[in-house]
Every structure is written in structure tokens, then in C-alpha cells.
Design an enzyme around this catalytic site. Structure first.
Site, PDB file in Angstrom:
ATOM      1  CG  HIS A 179      -0.604   0.355   2.396  1.00 42.75           C
ATOM      2  ND1 HIS A 179       0.122  -0.571   3.199  1.00 42.75           N
ATOM      3  CD2 HIS A 179      -0.538   1.627   3.186  1.00 42.75           C
ATOM      4  CE1 HIS A 179       0.672   0.029   4.515  1.00 42.75           C
ATOM      5  NE2 HIS A 179       0.121   1.326   4.308  1.00 42.75           N
ATOM      6  CG  HIS A 241       5.476  -1.016   3.644  1.00 39.92           C
ATOM      7  ND1 HIS A 241       4.670  -1.572   2.701  1.00 39.92           N
ATOM      8  CD2 HIS A 241       4.756  -1.321   4.754  1.00 39.92           C
ATOM      9  CE1 HIS A 241       3.640  -1.900   3.311  1.00 39.92           C
ATOM     10  NE2 HIS A 241       3.656  -1.751   4.434  1.00 39.92           N
TER      11      HIS A 241
END
Ligand code: BG6
Length: 492
Positions: A179, A241
């Protein structure tokens, strides 16, 4: 305000429809896209989970979720009611045989829809859900499968998941979510680097001294202790990430913005990451675990107490690493990265520290002759700051001080930043995989993480303790200060 182009009509089946991700992220994201007119009225969001529940009950749950997770100023009662009308529900056992005929019958009502299958479930179920979708004839050209992380906990398990999903979906129909790639400010890195000549020419070892990437969180493990304790910060944040941020910083210009061009370039960075071996693990890595302390002025428990008094856990909640990207562009430029729970601030930031000027014409008493620094704030207070040396105005000799060229995105754009999931969900419907991870990226990142996990496992010492509300163990400060450098928050 940009014009919003509606996506094609779709039936999105969300497995794990009663779970946390659906409640906190997916339903609010879909609501915003609907409210802004991007989702055509013929679309359906079909919740699927094991619980027997009526469509009305699912809509009520969704209404509660939206009231909790969408600010009241954005909740228009009419729009909310209209959005809930697009929600449907089927009880399906992802691991077994029940409910699949019902799902198939529902989908058959609209055979021409784009069909994203969003697997917001435990990764253990990915294989069986995909096999069931295939066995019931539910996969066609317009289907896509969306996988949430964690995709495995090491290379072996990631391969097993990728194999199971890959048996029924071709790679172009698989959308692996990270995300962070959906965050506006992360996408802005591409704009900053490849839509401006002034930075790209300077993006080399000749001019850049080092790069820092910090992703700090104030939260602890919250309700996720069970998952987190088997994962830790390296698997939970770094393997995905932080490495993705590093890739966007370090990659060469892709030929185009198409999915494979961008992912080819990111893959090269991952391949160029120097593996961390048992010999250098002590010098270039720090693992930490938070102890009791205070965050935002409030006392908080330590990690082991958060686990319910489990005293032996050696799981790290903080990691700091000095990384090397072995390529012509980056030879000799360290990337210092760190992330942790229970740090003083929720903050994601990339700092590019340029080299000091090679020679000073200014007298010694001019004070600061600091190197230029580019600070890219990803969250919160999103923006870009370039620190340049200026003359202090007025008499008193040639005094220098750093001053900021400062862009605050909030002040510049004065509009809401969409949540990452809004962009990513629409990209799935559009079939645009640029911001999703390809199988090889995930696996190369795991291969690198595995070597570090193994080096840690072979060492006897547990993670170093740090008080909640601090920037991690003091060893993390030593990690960078040994090289004559400092973390950004200590710089001024
Ligand atoms: C998730 C991690 O992927 O990212 C969480 O599993 C973490 O542990 C979260 O809290 C952080 O995301 P964000 O968007 O809040 O920075």
C-alpha cells in the site's frame, strides 16, 4: 480539481469481508471513489466470508464501518445510502466447498463485469480460494486477483503462495499490494525524479553523500500481537515498504510508466542490494524491541507486556540498517534505513544528503557550511524541502545559515489526499499493475531478507531494548554516527 474518469463497471468480490482490512480500509476507499463518481452505478461489491449473514446485515456492518472510519464531513447520508445499495453478500468457505455455487450464481447475473477478487484473508487461504475460483469456472479474461501482504514469511513460503496463485491466474492478472506504492507522496517520488532535470542530474555518487529513509510509527502492536510476534519489523515493514521506497529512490529511469518497465527497474535495484552476511551483521544492522515508556505524553507498556506478559520474545519492533546498492550510480553511497513501532512520531521521510562543497572561500567564522539536503516528507505534513546555504542578512560579516526552499503539499494543493487503497483499487479495475509488485520483485526481496534473518538467527544476543517514545536503541544512533553522519532529527 482533476476530472474524474469513471472506471469500467465491476463486481468486486472481497474475501475476508468481515475482517479489519475491509472495515478500516477497503470499504472507506470504495465509498470515496463512489462518492466522487468514479464507480459506475452498475457495479457491485460482494462481501464473502464464512459467516452466515443476510445482505441487510452486511450493509449494516458496512454502515457502521463507514461511520467509524470516514470523517463525518465526508459522509453524505444520501450518497452513503446509495453506496450501501451496491453491497451484496455471500457466505463462502474459502478453505472448503460451501457457498461457491451461490457465489457463481451471483456472478453469472452479470457476466461482462470486470471481476476483481480481493483476498483480504490470511495468506494460508490464497491457494484454496484460487483453486475454488478456478474449479467453479469463475476466472476469465476480465478477472484479477488482489493479494494482500504478507506474501509469505520467507522466500520458500512466498514461492509456495506464488505457485498456488500462479496455477490458476496468469501473472498479468495478479495484483500484489504494497500500500505504500499507492500513497500520493510515494508516487510523487517518480514525478520528482523523472519530471525534473535539476534532481536527476545530481542523483549520483559524485554528488550524493548518503540517503536516509525513516518510517516511524507511534503505535505498538495493537490487536495484532499474534501475527506481529511471528513477523517482526524486518518482515512487516522492511522487506516490502522500505525496500520499495529505496527502489523508487535508487532506480534508473524506466522507459515508460508501464507496469513492466517500472518493475524491471525496481527489480534491478533489489538485485543490486548487497546481502548482509554474518560477518557484517553487527556493523550494519541494529534490532530493537520497545520497553515501557511514554508516547505523546502518555505512559505505554513495553512490547512483552503488550504480548500479554510473554517474556521470552526476541521479535524486533525496530530495525536500523546500513545498505549498499552495488551499482555504478550508487557505489560508496550508503542508504541508512530505519523503522519502528512506539517511536516519538508517526513520520515517513526520505533525506538525500548531498556532499559538502569541496572547498570554502568563506572565513572560518562564517559558521555553518552545511551540505545541501533534500527532505521528502511522505507523511504527515507531506512536502519537499531543499536546504540551501544563504547569507544571514545585515551587517556583521559574511555569516552563512541554512534556509529552506519549502513546498507544503497541503498549502499548495488544498485538497484531500486520497488514501492509498482508493488509487490501488481503481488501478486493479483498470488493469494497471504499475503500482503492484511482480512475482520476481517479491521473491528477490525475500531472498535478501532471508540472508539477514539467517544472520540474526545465528547470533545469540536478543534485540536491544529502547524506551517507547525514543528513536530506537542508542546503537541505531551509533550505526550512523560511526560514519561521521547523523539521523535527520538530530541535525539541527
Ligand atoms: C502495514 C504493517 O503494512 O503498514 C503495519 O503491517 C504498519 O504494521 C502499517 O502499521 C503502516 O502503514 P501506514 O500507511 O500507516 O504508514
Amino acid at each position: 480539481m482533476a476530472t474524474i474518469i469513471p472506471v469500467a463497471s465491476f463486481d468486486c468480490v472481497v474475501f475476508g469481508a468481515t475482517g479489519d482490512l475491509t472495515t478500516r480500509k477497503l470499504l472507506p476507499a470504495l465509498y470515496y471513489r463512489y462518492k466522487d463518481g468514479q464507480i459506475p452505478g452498475t457495479s457491485r461489491i460482494i462481501g464473502a466470508s464464512r459467516s452466515e449473514m443476510s445482505v441487510e446485515a452486511f450493509r449494516e456492518r458496512a454502515r457502521d464501518a463507514l461511520k467509524r472510519f470516514v470523517p463525518a464531513r465526508d459522509l453524505d447520508e444520501d450518497k452513503l445510502a446509495a453506496f450501501l445499495d451496491h453491497l451484496d453478500y455471500v457466505a463462502v468457505d474459502g478453505a472448503g466447498d460451501d457457498g461457491w455455487e451461490d457465489l457463481a450464481a451471483k456472478l453469472a447475473e452479470r457476466p461482462d463485469q470486470v471481476r476483481p477478487y480481493y483476498l483480504a484473508t490470511s495468506p494460508d487461504l490464497y491457494g484454496s480460494i484460487c483453486r475454488n475460483l478456478s474449479a467453479h469456472g469463475l476466472i476469465g479474461e476480465k478477472s484479477r486477483v488482489v493479494l494482500e501482504k504478507p506474501i509469505g514469511k520467507d522466500l520458500k513460503s512466498a514461492r509456495a503462495i506464488n505457485d498456488a496463485v500462479g496455477e490458476v491466474f496468469p501473472e498479468e492478472q495478479i495484483f500484489r499490494i504494497d500500500h505504500y506504492l499507492g500513497k500520493e507522496t510515494v508516487q510523487n517520488l517518480l514525478a520528482l525524479r523523472f519530471a525534473n532535470t535539476i534532481f536527476e542530474r545530481l542523483w549520483t555518487a559524485d554528488v550524493i553523500d548518503h540517503v536516509q529513509i525513516t518510517v516511524g510509527e507511534t503505535v505498538g502492536v495493537e490487536g495484532r500481537a499474534g501475527y506481529y510476534d511471528t513477523s517482526g519489523a524486518l518482515r512487516d515493514m522492511v522487506q516490502n515498504h522500505l525496500l520499495q521506497l529505496l527502489c523508487l529512490m535508487a532506480m534508473e529511469s524506466p522507459l515508460t510508466l508501464d507496469a513492466n518497465s517500472v518493475r524491471d527497474e525496481k527489480l534491478k535495484v533489489l538485485r543490486a542490494l548487497k546481502p548482509i552476511t554474518p560477518n557484517d551483521v553487527q556493523a550494519v544492522t541494529v534490532r530493537g524491541q520497545y520497553a515501557a515508556g511514554a508516547v505523546d505524553g502518555k505512559p505505554v507498556e513495553g512490547y512483552r507486556a503488550d504480548l500479554g506478559g510473554e517474556t521470552a520474545s526476541r521479535t524486533e519492533t525496530f530495525v536500523a540498517l546500513k545498505l549498499e546498492v552495488q551499482s555504478w550510480r550508487w557505489a560508496g553511497v550508503p542508504f541508512y534505513i530505519r523503522t519502528g513501532k512506539r517511536l516519538p512520531q508517526k513520520l515517513s521521510e526520505i533525506v538525500v544528503q548531498f556532499r559538502a562543497s569541496p572547498f570554502s572561500i568563506f572565513p572560518a567564522e562564517s559558521f555553518g557550511r552545511e551540505p545541501n539536503r533534500l527532505v521528502i516528507r511522505l507523511q504527515p505534513e507531506e512536502g519537499i524541502k531543499l536546504e540551501v546555504m544563504t547569507k544571514d542578512p545585515g551587517p556583521g560579516g559574511m555569516r552563512l545559515r541554512p534556509t529552506n526552499l519549502d513546498i507544503s503539499f497541503e498549502e499548495t494543493f488544498k485538497q484531500r489526499y486520497p488514501d492509498a487503497y482508493e488509487r490501488l483499487l481503481m488501478d486493479v479495475v483498470r488493469g494497471n499493475a504499475t503500482l503492484f509488485m511482480r512475482r520476481d520483485e517479491v521473491e528477490v526481496a525475500w531472498a535478501w531478507a532471508d540472508s539477514l534473518l539467517k544472520a540474526w538467527a545465528d547470533r545469540p544476543e536478543p534485540p536491544r531494548s529502547y524506551p517507547a517514545g525514543s528513536w530506537g536503541p542508542t546503537a541505531a544512533i551509533a550505526l550512523i554516527e560511526r560514519d561521521g553522519r547523523t539521523w535527520h532529527e538530530e541535525m539541527h
